[in-house]
Scaffold this motif. Structure first.
Motif, mmCIF file in Angstrom:
data_model
loop_
_atom_site.group_PDB
_atom_site.id
_atom_site.type_symbol
_atom_site.label_atom_id
_atom_site.label_comp_id
_atom_site.label_asym_id
_atom_site.label_seq_id
_atom_site.Cartn_x
_atom_site.Cartn_y
_atom_site.Cartn_z
ATOM 1 N N PRO A 223 42.529 44.790 29.581
ATOM 2 C CA PRO A 223 41.879 43.834 30.664
ATOM 3 C C PRO A 223 42.158 42.315 30.154
ATOM 4 C CG PRO A 223 40.354 45.593 29.762
ATOM 5 C CD PRO A 223 41.692 45.880 29.110
ATOM 6 N N LEU A 224 42.735 41.666 31.334
ATOM 7 C CA LEU A 224 42.905 40.328 31.015
ATOM 8 C C LEU A 224 42.076 39.351 31.037
ATOM 9 C CD1 LEU A 224 46.033 40.334 33.739
ATOM 10 C CD2 LEU A 224 46.074 40.824 31.156
ATOM 11 N N ALA A 225 42.153 38.214 30.216
ATOM 12 C CA ALA A 225 41.216 37.113 30.047
ATOM 13 C C ALA A 225 41.875 36.070 31.067
ATOM 14 C CB ALA A 225 40.913 36.812 28.716
ATOM 15 N N ALA A 226 41.192 35.389 31.880
ATOM 16 C CA ALA A 226 41.657 34.313 32.578
ATOM 17 C C ALA A 226 40.706 32.923 32.704
ATOM 18 C CB ALA A 226 41.862 34.706 34.237
ATOM 19 N N THR A 227 41.357 31.736 32.867
ATOM 20 C CA THR A 227 40.583 30.624 33.118
ATOM 21 C C THR A 227 39.926 30.738 34.499
ATOM 22 O OG1 THR A 227 42.675 29.554 33.854
ATOM 23 C CG2 THR A 227 42.234 29.486 31.756
ATOM 24 N N ARG A 228 39.036 29.902 34.981
ATOM 25 C CA ARG A 228 38.292 30.026 36.239
ATOM 26 C C ARG A 228 38.298 28.852 37.112
ATOM 27 N NH1 ARG A 228 32.685 32.940 34.022
ATOM 28 N NH2 ARG A 228 33.661 34.824 33.042
ATOM 29 N N MET A 229 39.486 28.362 37.513
ATOM 30 C CA MET A 229 39.756 27.377 38.359
ATOM 31 C C MET A 229 39.512 28.137 39.923
ATOM 32 S SD MET A 229 42.512 25.089 36.830
ATOM 33 C CE MET A 229 42.770 24.126 38.380
ATOM 34 N N ALA A 230 39.194 27.137 40.754
ATOM 35 C CA ALA A 230 39.209 27.570 41.943
ATOM 36 C C ALA A 230 40.048 27.112 42.831
ATOM 37 C CB ALA A 230 37.743 27.356 42.615
ATOM 38 N N CYS A 231 41.004 27.956 43.732
ATOM 39 C CA CYS A 231 42.122 27.148 44.240
ATOM 40 C C CYS A 231 42.298 27.874 45.639
ATOM 41 C CB CYS A 231 43.547 27.861 43.485
ATOM 42 S SG CYS A 231 43.761 27.003 41.845
ATOM 43 N N GLN A 232 42.131 26.992 46.672
ATOM 44 C CA GLN A 232 41.956 27.823 48.044
ATOM 45 C C GLN A 232 43.671 28.027 48.636
ATOM 46 O OE1 GLN A 232 40.399 24.701 50.698
ATOM 47 N NE2 GLN A 232 38.478 24.690 49.880
ATOM 48 N N ASP A 233 44.821 27.517 47.915
ATOM 49 C CA ASP A 233 45.983 27.650 48.428
ATOM 50 C C ASP A 233 46.495 29.228 47.739
ATOM 51 O OD1 ASP A 233 45.962 25.577 50.105
ATOM 52 O OD2 ASP A 233 46.910 24.455 48.362
ATOM 53 N N VAL A 234 45.729 29.825 46.828
ATOM 54 C CA VAL A 234 46.192 31.136 46.391
ATOM 55 C C VAL A 234 45.552 32.288 46.815
ATOM 56 C CG1 VAL A 234 47.218 32.094 44.194
ATOM 57 C CG2 VAL A 234 46.762 29.514 44.452
ATOM 58 N N PRO A 235 45.568 32.652 47.908
ATOM 59 C CA PRO A 235 44.758 33.953 48.496
ATOM 60 C C PRO A 235 44.956 35.074 47.859
ATOM 61 C CG PRO A 235 46.295 33.387 50.119
ATOM 62 C CD PRO A 235 46.499 32.208 49.090
ATOM 63 N N TYR A 236 46.348 35.223 47.187
ATOM 64 C CA TYR A 236 46.508 36.553 46.493
ATOM 65 C C TYR A 236 46.265 36.715 45.337
ATOM 66 C CZ TYR A 236 50.407 33.409 45.181
ATOM 67 O OH TYR A 236 51.063 32.491 44.804
ATOM 68 N N GLU A 237 45.586 35.747 44.648
ATOM 69 C CA GLU A 237 45.042 35.723 43.092
ATOM 70 C C GLU A 237 44.376 36.774 42.703
ATOM 71 O OE1 GLU A 237 43.624 32.778 39.582
ATOM 72 O OE2 GLU A 237 42.415 32.852 41.533
ATOM 73 N N SER A 238 43.349 37.149 43.288
ATOM 74 C CA SER A 238 42.727 38.457 43.057
ATOM 75 C C SER A 238 43.400 39.727 42.927
ATOM 76 C CB SER A 238 41.603 38.498 44.007
ATOM 77 O OG SER A 238 40.498 39.550 43.916
ATOM 78 N N GLU A 239 44.061 39.907 44.166
ATOM 79 C CA GLU A 239 45.114 41.148 44.008
ATOM 80 C C GLU A 239 46.088 41.115 42.924
ATOM 81 O OE1 GLU A 239 46.705 42.554 48.187
ATOM 82 O OE2 GLU A 239 45.564 40.852 48.912
ATOM 83 N N PHE A 240 46.406 39.922 42.660
ATOM 84 C CA PHE A 240 47.621 39.896 41.551
ATOM 85 C C PHE A 240 47.033 40.105 40.257
ATOM 86 C CE2 PHE A 240 50.205 36.898 38.665
ATOM 87 C CZ PHE A 240 51.121 37.848 38.700
ATOM 88 N N LEU A 241 45.810 39.809 40.056
ATOM 89 C CA LEU A 241 45.278 40.139 38.596
ATOM 90 C C LEU A 241 44.598 41.611 38.596
ATOM 91 C CD1 LEU A 241 43.310 36.757 38.001
ATOM 92 C CD2 LEU A 241 45.525 37.457 36.993
ATOM 93 N N LYS A 242 44.162 42.047 39.727
ATOM 94 C CA LYS A 242 43.782 43.381 39.788
ATOM 95 C C LYS A 242 44.972 44.428 39.648
ATOM 96 C CE LYS A 242 41.589 46.626 42.713
ATOM 97 N NZ LYS A 242 41.048 46.780 44.213
ATOM 98 N N MET A 243 46.219 44.113 40.037
ATOM 99 C CA MET A 243 47.353 44.963 39.789
ATOM 100 C C MET A 243 47.607 45.294 38.499
ATOM 101 S SD MET A 243 50.638 44.696 38.968
ATOM 102 C CE MET A 243 51.331 42.653 38.809
ATOM 103 N N PHE A 244 47.457 44.419 37.501
ATOM 104 C CA PHE A 244 47.811 44.644 36.077
ATOM 105 C C PHE A 244 46.874 45.972 35.616
ATOM 106 C CE2 PHE A 244 49.496 40.296 36.523
ATOM 107 C CZ PHE A 244 50.648 40.523 35.833
ATOM 108 N N GLY A 245 45.625 45.915 36.112
ATOM 109 C CA GLY A 245 44.570 46.979 36.028
ATOM 110 C C GLY A 245 45.054 48.409 36.340
#
Length: 276
Positions: A223-245
């Protein structure tokens, strides 16, 4: 008049006799024409007897360590180990048959009733075919090739060919990834050999974790640990991080890396970027 008729019958009989004496010669000539030669094929033209090895993909294990020996008398010996699932080596002896084209073989035996049992035979290669008797295609196609004379496989040693490289994300779930000029960084990750650590950036947040490579094709991320910044221009971030699991296999070819789940279509594709 009778005399003329008699002479005509004699001439006709003579001509018939001459014609019949020529038939055997004509027939003999026809039988001397050579038959059409049988075209070359794998069975007749390839040095196929020998031992072939591969680490085949596995849906519920780390890989199938496979060794297949083909003998001239059309018998075979096979050894299979399901890594990460059992240490038992499954061994089998049996016979195999060639197809009518002389380019494919079908193995018999109990183990083969549980697996696809057809192989395409080439020069120093065997292609393990799918259930329909066709070559496997897609990201893991190369993993279904058994190589003759391949050195003994050592699955316990990790494959370092994908480590210490900057892998830039170019495709996610079959869709190209576009990087906005307003993003802090482009999405990527690096597998560090020290302590098997993974770190990277989602395009919005940094992340880190650990990984494990085994059998030369299997990979698992913690399971990855990540910082928690909010970015409107990265709509794929959630899918990208989920992919590693989800990812559990990888394919590395040239400078392209694909992460997959159990041999399915790539979840994500990356290209190597060499930093100066």
């Amino acid at each position: 008049m009778k005399k003329c008729l008699f002479l005509s019958l004699i001439v006709a009989g003579y001509l018939t006799a001459c014609s019949s004496t020529k038939s055997p010669d004509s027939s003999a000539t026809a039988t001397n024409i050579p038959a059409t030669a049988t075209p070359d094929n794998s069975k007749t033209s390839v040095d196929w007897p020998g031992t072939y090895r591969a680490m085949l993909p596995c849906g519920d294990c780390e890989g199938i360590k496979t060794e297949l020996t083909l003998k001239q008398d059309q018998t075979y010996e096979m050894a299979m180990t399901y890594l990460g699932k059992s240490k038992e080596v499954y061994r089998e002896k049996g016979t195999f048959q060639w197809n009518s084209n002389g380019n494919k073989i079908t193995l018999s035996g109990k183990l083969q009733q549980q697996e696809t049992n057809q192989y395409l035979v080439g020069e120093n290669r065997l292609w393990k075919l799918d259930a329909a008797g066709q070559k496997v295609t897609g990201a893991l196609a190369e993993k279904y090739i058994l190589k003759k004379g391949e050195t003994e496989l050592h699955p316990e040693s990790a494959d370092n060919s994908i480590t210490e490289k900057y892998w830039k994300l170019i495709e996610l779930n079959g869709k190209p990834v576009m990087v906005s000029s307003t993003q802090p960084r482009e999405p990527h990750f690096i597998l560090k050999t020290e302590n098997n650590r993974v770190n990277g950036h989602s395009g919005c947040n940094s992340f880190m974790g650990s990984y494990e490579i085994s059998a030369g094709i299997s990979i698992k991320f913690s399971p990855l640990a990540a910082t928690r910044m909010a970015c409107q221009d990265v709509p794929y971030e959630s899918e990208f991080l989920k992919m590693f699991g989800i990812a559990d296999h990888y394919l590395f070819q040239n400078d392209t890396l694909s992460l997959t789940q159990a041999g399915t279509a790539p979840l994500a594709r990356f290209v190597a970027v060499y930093l100066r």
